[in-house]
Design a protein around this motif. Structure first.
Motif, short mmCIF file in Angstrom:
data_model
loop_
_atom_site.label_atom_id
_atom_site.label_comp_id
_atom_site.label_asym_id
_atom_site.label_seq_id
_atom_site.Cartn_x
_atom_site.Cartn_y
_atom_site.Cartn_z
N ASP A 173 60.94 53.32 -23.36
CA ASP A 173 59.53 53.73 -23.37
C ASP A 173 59.23 54.75 -24.46
OD1 ASP A 173 59.37 52.14 -21.15
OD2 ASP A 173 59.09 53.78 -19.72
N LEU A 174 60.24 55.19 -25.20
CA LEU A 174 60.10 56.27 -26.16
C LEU A 174 60.15 55.78 -27.60
CD1 LEU A 174 62.55 58.84 -24.53
CD2 LEU A 174 60.05 58.85 -24.36
N ALA A 175 59.60 56.60 -28.48
CA ALA A 175 59.73 56.41 -29.93
C ALA A 175 59.90 57.79 -30.55
CB ALA A 175 58.52 55.70 -30.51
N LEU A 176 60.45 57.83 -31.75
CA LEU A 176 60.55 59.09 -32.46
C LEU A 176 59.16 59.60 -32.81
CD1 LEU A 176 63.54 58.30 -34.84
CD2 LEU A 176 63.58 59.75 -32.79
N LYS A 177 58.92 60.87 -32.53
CA LYS A 177 57.62 61.47 -32.84
C LYS A 177 57.42 61.54 -34.35
CE LYS A 177 57.02 65.95 -32.90
NZ LYS A 177 56.42 66.13 -34.24
N PRO A 178 56.24 61.17 -34.83
CA PRO A 178 55.97 61.36 -36.26
C PRO A 178 56.12 62.83 -36.64
CG PRO A 178 54.23 60.07 -35.22
CD PRO A 178 55.08 60.62 -34.12
N SER A 179 56.85 63.11 -37.69
CA SER A 179 57.11 64.50 -38.06
C SER A 179 55.87 65.22 -38.56
CB SER A 179 58.21 64.55 -39.12
OG SER A 179 57.81 63.84 -40.30
N ARG A 180 54.85 64.48 -38.98
CA ARG A 180 53.66 65.11 -39.56
C ARG A 180 52.63 65.51 -38.51
NH1 ARG A 180 51.48 61.92 -44.73
NH2 ARG A 180 49.99 63.65 -44.57
N ILE A 181 52.87 65.21 -37.24
CA ILE A 181 51.95 65.67 -36.21
C ILE A 181 52.73 66.50 -35.19
CG2 ILE A 181 50.40 63.71 -36.54
CD1 ILE A 181 51.41 62.58 -33.87
N ASP A 182 52.05 67.45 -34.57
CA ASP A 182 52.71 68.34 -33.62
C ASP A 182 52.82 67.68 -32.25
OD1 ASP A 182 50.14 68.56 -32.52
OD2 ASP A 182 49.77 70.54 -33.39
N HIS A 183 53.49 68.37 -31.33
CA HIS A 183 53.70 67.81 -30.00
C HIS A 183 52.38 67.61 -29.24
CE1 HIS A 183 58.06 67.69 -29.85
NE2 HIS A 183 58.13 68.91 -30.35
N VAL A 184 51.43 68.51 -29.44
CA VAL A 184 50.16 68.39 -28.72
C VAL A 184 49.47 67.09 -29.09
CG1 VAL A 184 47.83 69.34 -28.53
CG2 VAL A 184 49.81 70.84 -28.33
N GLY B 217 52.14 42.14 -26.57
CA GLY B 217 53.51 42.65 -26.52
C GLY B 217 54.24 42.45 -25.21
N HIS B 218 53.63 41.74 -24.27
CA HIS B 218 54.32 41.46 -23.00
C HIS B 218 53.70 40.23 -22.36
CE1 HIS B 218 50.95 42.88 -20.50
NE2 HIS B 218 50.82 43.88 -21.35
N ASP B 219 54.38 39.69 -21.35
CA ASP B 219 53.92 38.48 -20.67
C ASP B 219 53.48 38.76 -19.24
OD1 ASP B 219 54.43 36.72 -22.84
OD2 ASP B 219 56.57 36.73 -22.33
N HIS B 220 53.32 40.02 -18.89
CA HIS B 220 52.95 40.34 -17.51
C HIS B 220 51.48 40.01 -17.28
CE1 HIS B 220 56.69 42.52 -16.66
NE2 HIS B 220 56.62 42.91 -17.92
N VAL C 197 47.55 48.07 -19.72
CA VAL C 197 48.50 48.64 -20.68
C VAL C 197 49.86 48.83 -20.02
CG1 VAL C 197 47.84 51.02 -20.15
CG2 VAL C 197 48.85 50.47 -22.37
N ARG C 198 50.90 48.61 -20.82
CA ARG C 198 52.27 48.77 -20.33
C ARG C 198 53.07 49.61 -21.34
NH1 ARG C 198 52.86 45.10 -16.06
NH2 ARG C 198 55.04 45.73 -15.85
N SER C 199 54.06 50.33 -20.83
CA SER C 199 54.93 51.12 -21.69
C SER C 199 55.61 50.22 -22.72
CB SER C 199 55.99 51.83 -20.85
OG SER C 199 55.40 52.67 -19.89
N ASN C 200 55.74 50.71 -23.95
CA ASN C 200 56.34 49.90 -25.00
C ASN C 200 56.75 50.81 -26.16
OD1 ASN C 200 56.73 48.10 -27.29
ND2 ASN C 200 55.74 46.51 -26.06
N GLY C 201 58.03 51.18 -26.19
CA GLY C 201 58.52 52.06 -27.23
C GLY C 201 58.45 51.45 -28.62
N ALA C 202 58.65 50.14 -28.72
CA ALA C 202 58.61 49.48 -30.03
C ALA C 202 57.21 49.54 -30.63
CB ALA C 202 59.08 48.03 -29.90
N GLN C 203 56.18 49.32 -29.81
CA GLN C 203 54.82 49.42 -30.32
C GLN C 203 54.47 50.86 -30.67
OE1 GLN C 203 52.50 47.56 -27.19
NE2 GLN C 203 52.61 45.56 -28.17
N LEU C 204 54.97 51.81 -29.89
CA LEU C 204 54.74 53.21 -30.24
C LEU C 204 55.36 53.55 -31.59
CD1 LEU C 204 55.17 55.61 -27.18
CD2 LEU C 204 53.19 55.34 -28.68
N ALA C 205 56.51 52.95 -31.89
CA ALA C 205 57.14 53.19 -33.19
C ALA C 205 56.25 52.68 -34.32
CB ALA C 205 58.51 52.53 -33.24
#
Length: 336
Positions: free
Chosen positions: A120-131, A151-154, A283-291
């Motif tokens: 469910d995770l992706a690396l945070k873009p370094s150019r934006i802060d955590h907020v 991105g899913h078949d549900h 909407v469903r969790s998707n780390g690849a799309q977040l990337a």
């Protein structure tokens, strides 16, 4: 390793913002496939107050089951503190963001630490802060899955048909209702990224903001009914949705599509008569799309608007702000 206890927001009963309690709880242990994240910020989304009030706004058959007490929250941005033995994609110290376990309601991100599925995770873009990163996951993934790639078949709990995004290009005319909100301001930018002509609908005070994000046209719904002002559209994305969403059907050309984010009452015969398609998804969790979104955020192609921030201990005030409406972008809890 972190201490054995942490601070988190939980609810032991359903109700208004006053039921949110800031209390001490055990730090979770990451299970196989998970990482432990030290949360720096947590985004606030409508499902957070759905779970708080007991899902009263959702049809009974679509309400997920959960037991109290529960820690609300699905969106986070933070730093990886520990990694399960079977996880290869992340290391201790990585800055990550994600939408956790949605559409279930056990993301538990209103907390100092969260055990998060690595998928469910992706690396945070370094150019934006955590907020700002914490304001992205649910809202931007909703816009992405409605407009760019499912991105899913549900199946959606609200319809039998499988949602299919409409190809967007320079010849596509799109209207976004609720364009200043979380989903809306991301949807506007994604549609512009694809080259579409975008009409934004919001209250007048948001016009300059939405023009800056790329809106080609603007309708102030407090002065003009958008269904009277817009015509021959290819696509309407209605982030407000609900019973009044069908009023947008007559703004579409034959062959057009209407995507209500919150599904309302539609008549199949009316849709067929108008020659339009009404469809949506959950909407469903998707780390690849977040990337993929992370790359757009890093380049500045997509920006995050933050309406307001509140410390984790003031989650009640954050929910009260959400209840007042007229939100520009996202409300975010700061944790560290």
């Amino acid at each position: 390793m972190p201490t054995q206890t942490m601070r988190a927001v939980r609810l032991h009963e359903h109700g208004g913002p006053e039921v949110l309690r800031y209390e001490e709880v055990p730090v979770p242990e990451p299970a196989p496939g998970e990482v432990l994240v030290r949360v720096h910020a947590a985004g606030i989304n409508p499902p957070d107050w759905y779970v708080r009030d007991g899902m009263t706004d959702l049809p009974p058959e679509t309400r997920p089951r959960f037991e109290l007490p529960v820690t609300p929250g699905t969106d986070l941005s933070g730093v990886v503190e520990a990694v399960a033995a079977d996880v290869d994609g992340f290391r201790v110290g990585d800055e990550v963001f994600g939408l956790l376990r949605f559409p279930s309601f056990d993301g538990s991100t209103y907390a100092e630490y969260v055990a998060a599925p690595a998928a469910d995770l992706a690396l945070k873009p370094s150019r934006i802060d955590h907020v700002r990163a914490a304001g992205v996951p649910m809202a931007a993934l909703t816009a992405w899955q409605f407009l760019i790639e499912l991105g899913h078949d549900h199946p959606s709990p609200f319809q039998e048909a499988r949602h299919r995004p409409v190809p967007l290009d320079a010849g596509t005319k799109v209207l976004i209702n609720g364009a200043a909100g979380g989903v809306g301001h991301f949807a506007l930018q994604l549609a512009k990224w694809k080259g579409a002509h975008v009409t934004a609908v919001a209250s007048g005070g948001h016009e300059a903001f939405l023009r800056e994000l790329g809106a080609d046209a603007f309708i102030d719904y407090t002065k003009t009914r958008p269904e009277d002002a817009a015509h021959d559209l290819d696509l309407v994305l209605d982030t407000v949705g609900g019973p009044d969403s069908r009023r947008f059907l007559r703004t579409l050309k034959r062959g057009g599509s209407h995507f209500p984010v919150f599904f309302g009452a539609f008549d199949e015969e009316e849709n067929a008569k108008l020659g339009v398609t009404v469809t949506g998804t959950q909407v469903r969790s998707n780390g690849a799309q977040l990337a993929e979104l992370a790359r757009l955020l890093h380049s500045g192609t997509v920006r995050v608007a933050v309406d307001s921030t509140f410390p984790l201990a003031q989650a009640r005030a954050a929910h009260e702000r959400a209840a007042r409406g007229h939100i520009r972008g996202k409300i975010v809890l700061t944790v560290a």
